[in-house]
Enzyme design. Structure first.
Site, PDB file in Angstrom:
ATOM      1  N   HIS A   1     -11.827   3.670   4.966  1.00 45.45           N
ATOM      2  CA  HIS A   1     -10.658   3.686   5.857  1.00 45.45           C
ATOM      3  C   HIS A   1     -11.024   3.157   7.234  1.00 45.45           C
ATOM      4  O   HIS A   1     -10.467   3.582   8.251  1.00 45.45           O
ATOM      5  CB  HIS A   1     -10.082   5.103   5.969  1.00 45.45           C
ATOM      6  CG  HIS A   1      -8.582   5.150   6.046  1.00 45.45           C
ATOM      7  ND1 HIS A   1      -7.774   5.325   4.945  1.00 45.45           N
ATOM      8  CD2 HIS A   1      -7.739   5.025   7.094  1.00 45.45           C
ATOM      9  CE1 HIS A   1      -6.510   5.336   5.320  1.00 45.45           C
ATOM     10  NE2 HIS A   1      -6.458   5.143   6.636  1.00 45.45           N
TER      11      HIS A   1
ATOM     12  N   LYS B   1      -7.373   2.234  -3.409  1.00 44.78           N
ATOM     13  CA  LYS B   1      -8.041   1.940  -2.147  1.00 44.78           C
ATOM     14  C   LYS B   1      -8.744   3.187  -1.620  1.00 44.78           C
ATOM     15  O   LYS B   1      -8.139   4.258  -1.543  1.00 44.78           O
ATOM     16  CB  LYS B   1      -7.020   1.444  -1.125  1.00 44.78           C
ATOM     17  CG  LYS B   1      -7.568   1.176   0.261  1.00 44.78           C
ATOM     18  CD  LYS B   1      -6.452   0.723   1.200  1.00 44.78           C
ATOM     19  CE  LYS B   1      -6.979   0.474   2.608  1.00 44.78           C
ATOM     20  NZ  LYS B   1      -7.419   1.724   3.272  1.00 44.78           N
TER      21      LYS B   1
ATOM     22  N   THR C   1      -3.567   4.461  -1.908  1.00 46.31           N
ATOM     23  CA  THR C   1      -4.634   4.952  -1.035  1.00 46.31           C
ATOM     24  C   THR C   1      -5.104   6.329  -1.475  1.00 46.31           C
ATOM     25  O   THR C   1      -4.299   7.250  -1.643  1.00 46.31           O
ATOM     26  CB  THR C   1      -4.144   5.002   0.419  1.00 46.31           C
ATOM     27  OG1 THR C   1      -3.968   3.668   0.897  1.00 46.31           O
ATOM     28  CG2 THR C   1      -5.150   5.708   1.321  1.00 46.31           C
TER      29      THR C   1
ATOM     30  N   GLN D   1       0.836  -1.205   0.000  1.00 49.12           N
ATOM     31  CA  GLN D   1       0.000   0.000   0.000  1.00 49.12           C
ATOM     32  C   GLN D   1       0.866   1.249   0.000  1.00 49.12           C
ATOM     33  O   GLN D   1       1.891   1.309   0.686  1.00 49.12           O
ATOM     34  CB  GLN D   1      -0.901   0.007   1.243  1.00 49.12           C
ATOM     35  CG  GLN D   1      -1.688   1.286   1.467  1.00 49.12           C
ATOM     36  CD  GLN D   1      -1.012   2.238   2.460  1.00 49.12           C
ATOM     37  OE1 GLN D   1      -0.009   1.884   3.088  1.00 49.12           O
ATOM     38  NE2 GLN D   1      -1.530   3.434   2.570  1.00 49.12           N
TER      39      GLN D   1
ATOM     40  N   TYR E   1       0.996   5.527   0.466  1.00 51.87           N
ATOM     41  CA  TYR E   1       0.522   6.884   0.698  1.00 51.87           C
ATOM     42  C   TYR E   1       1.326   7.821  -0.196  1.00 51.87           C
ATOM     43  O   TYR E   1       2.424   7.490  -0.645  1.00 51.87           O
ATOM     44  CB  TYR E   1       0.733   7.286   2.156  1.00 51.87           C
ATOM     45  CG  TYR E   1      -0.289   6.755   3.124  1.00 51.87           C
ATOM     46  CD1 TYR E   1      -1.649   6.955   2.909  1.00 51.87           C
ATOM     47  CD2 TYR E   1       0.105   6.069   4.265  1.00 51.87           C
ATOM     48  CE1 TYR E   1      -2.587   6.479   3.808  1.00 51.87           C
ATOM     49  CE2 TYR E   1      -0.833   5.595   5.170  1.00 51.87           C
ATOM     50  CZ  TYR E   1      -2.179   5.799   4.942  1.00 51.87           C
ATOM     51  OH  TYR E   1      -3.105   5.328   5.824  1.00 51.87           O
TER      52      TYR E   1
ATOM     53  N   ARG F   1     -11.979   5.682   9.969  1.00 54.88           N
ATOM     54  CA  ARG F   1     -10.931   6.442  10.653  1.00 54.88           C
ATOM     55  C   ARG F   1     -10.625   7.794   9.994  1.00 54.88           C
ATOM     56  O   ARG F   1      -9.720   8.493  10.432  1.00 54.88           O
ATOM     57  CB  ARG F   1      -9.644   5.606  10.719  1.00 54.88           C
ATOM     58  CG  ARG F   1      -9.803   4.382  11.591  1.00 54.88           C
ATOM     59  CD  ARG F   1      -8.598   3.467  11.508  1.00 54.88           C
ATOM     60  NE  ARG F   1      -7.385   4.036  12.053  1.00 54.88           N
ATOM     61  CZ  ARG F   1      -7.088   4.090  13.354  1.00 54.88           C
ATOM     62  NH1 ARG F   1      -7.931   3.607  14.244  1.00 54.88           N
ATOM     63  NH2 ARG F   1      -5.939   4.609  13.772  1.00 54.88           N
TER      64      ARG F   1
ATOM     65  N   ARG G   1      -8.423  12.523  15.560  1.00 57.34           N
ATOM     66  CA  ARG G   1      -8.763  11.323  16.319  1.00 57.34           C
ATOM     67  C   ARG G   1      -8.629  11.644  17.805  1.00 57.34           C
ATOM     68  O   ARG G   1      -7.540  11.579  18.377  1.00 57.34           O
ATOM     69  CB  ARG G   1      -7.864  10.158  15.900  1.00 57.34           C
ATOM     70  CG  ARG G   1      -8.060   9.808  14.422  1.00 57.34           C
ATOM     71  CD  ARG G   1      -7.127   8.728  13.933  1.00 57.34           C
ATOM     72  NE  ARG G   1      -7.317   8.510  12.502  1.00 57.34           N
ATOM     73  CZ  ARG G   1      -6.507   7.788  11.737  1.00 57.34           C
ATOM     74  NH1 ARG G   1      -5.437   7.218  12.274  1.00 57.34           N
ATOM     75  NH2 ARG G   1      -6.761   7.637  10.443  1.00 57.34           N
TER      76      ARG G   1
END
Length: 413
Positions: free
Chosen positions: A304, A280, A184, A154, A156, A307, A193
């Site tokens: 996600h 994704k 992603t 994956q 970023y 999140r 968060r």
């Protein structure tokens, strides 16, 4: 007579339940569901790490929405043609034991030290895909060696210098033998968060008396830390000014990773990458069309895991519309909220060819240590087989043909 039936039942033998005395059978009796594993993990993981694992963004509305939406999907059983079930699926040229995979989780070593290597090893043994993350705690080279043909990677976005690091990571993944690259899209900005902020779990992480006490009260986690070492962003270390200390690497991650890609960069990835390319985080059919125009091979429908954006729809509620729009032009995958084999069956019935889970597998590590990821893989597969048997669906294709009721499905018209 009951004992004779148990000994003679192939199903009972497959579950390790023949005598009820094998270690696996006893473990299945103690921890028959992910909820049981979660309760055990909560006792073994420091509070700040468990909050990081369990939490979403904002008020955790999206994580709850994912769960409620999956629970609301109803599947109608069909009878009269009993027989064995087959959970195998081919994803991008690799035969997998089940349509179940391990999602990428950034800084997974905070939740359980050594998690990346444990996931890679478990994926190879279970014959399921593992999407190792950019911010994993082992290098992509190590993951590929452990997971073999089941290693995915994956990415970023690292846009500095015209994505120089991004494309170097792509080269590294190809040289390591990775089959599938997942870019992603659904993290365009950092989310808020609150649980992590209250716990001081920010980059770079600075221990406080409270977090030190949390660790001291979690001996299994502390032992894992002593064995695996301090979690670090291993894929990033070669791009950091030397010495690549944890503080320097964390600073690089904080300043350089932006989390998403433009469609133009996805097209450049397509040109640079000879393997399968997945995007994704798609949640809208029009974005799926953009992905197809960029030349992708797969679309991973995901929010996600709840999140990133608290007002987003449940991922399962947008899956059917995206699957219908894409048809056979790309492979549809799903994650966000998978906690059981029944959830896997629901997602397959609504149009996915494969599913992924992150929290479920991390809970396995938290509850059972190194063997936990393999245990969860077996548990999900077993539950999927049971669901397929109950539904009268001997294959994944048959699952996709079932009558279902899905009141929450998004209507994009």
């Amino acid at each position: 007579m009951t004992g004779d039936l148990r000994r003679s039942s192939p199903r009972a033998q497959a579950w390790g339940a023949g005598s009820g005395t094998s270690p696996e059978a006893r473990l299945r009796q103690r921890l028959p569901t992910l909820d049981d594993i979660e309760r055990r993990a909560r006792r073994r993981i420091p509070r700040f790490a468990f909050d990081f694992l369990e939490g979403g963004t904002g008020d955790d509305l999206n994580t709850r929405r994912n769960r409620l939406a999956l629970d609301a999907v109803e599947l109608v059983p069909r009878y009269g043609k009993p027989g064995p079930v087959n959970t195998e699926v081919e994803l991008f040229g690799v035969r997998c034991a089940a349509p179940i995979g391990i999602s990428p989780v950034g800084v997974d070593g905070i939740i359980w030290p050594g998690a990346t290597r444990m996931f890679a090893s478990a994926a190879g043994k279970a014959r399921i895909p593992y999407i190792a993350g950019t911010l994993a705690t082992a290098t992509i080279e190590d993951v590929a060696e452990l997971a073999g043909p089941y290693a995915w990677f994956q990415l970023y976005g690292l846009p500095a210098d015209d994505h120089a690091v991004t494309f170097d990571l792509i080269k590294r993944a190809g040289a390591a033998g990775v089959r599938v690259l997942a870019a992603t899209l659904d993290a365009p900005v950092r989310s808020k968060r609150p649980r992590d902020l209250r716990n001081g779990l920010v980059v770079p992480f600075r221990p406080t008396p409270k977090t030190i006490l949390d660790v001291a009260l979690s001996p299994p986690w502390l032992l894992a830390l002593a064995t695996a070492g301090t979690p670090a962003f291993r894929n990033m270390e070669r791009y950091v000014e030397k010495p690549a200390t944890l503080a320097n690497t964390a600073g690089f991650v904080q300043s350089q990773i932006k989390g998403t890609f433009s469609w133009d960069v996805i097209k450049r990835m397509r040109d640079a990458w000879s393997g399968a390319l997945v995007v994704k985080g798609v949640m809208h059919p029009e974005d799926a069309e953009q992905a197809l125009a960029a030349g992708v091979d797969g679309i991973l429908v995901s929010n996600h895991g709840g999140r990133q954006f608290d007002a987003a729809p449940a991922a399962i509620d947008v899956l059917p519309a995206i699957a219908a729009r894409v048809g056979t032009r790309a492979t549809i995958l799903f994650d966000s909220g998978i906690r059981s084999g029944l959830d896997v069956a629901r997602a397959i019935a609504l149009g996915a060819s494969g599913t992924f889970a992150g929290r479920a597998f991390l809970l396995g590590l938290g509850g059972l240590g190194e063997r936990g990821a393999g245990y969860v893989a077996g548990l999900l597969k077993e539950e999927l087989e049971t669901a397929m048997g109950q539904l009268g669906a001997p294959s994944l294709d048959a699952l996709a043909q079932l009558t279902r009721r899905h009141r929450g499905a998004f209507d994009f018209t």
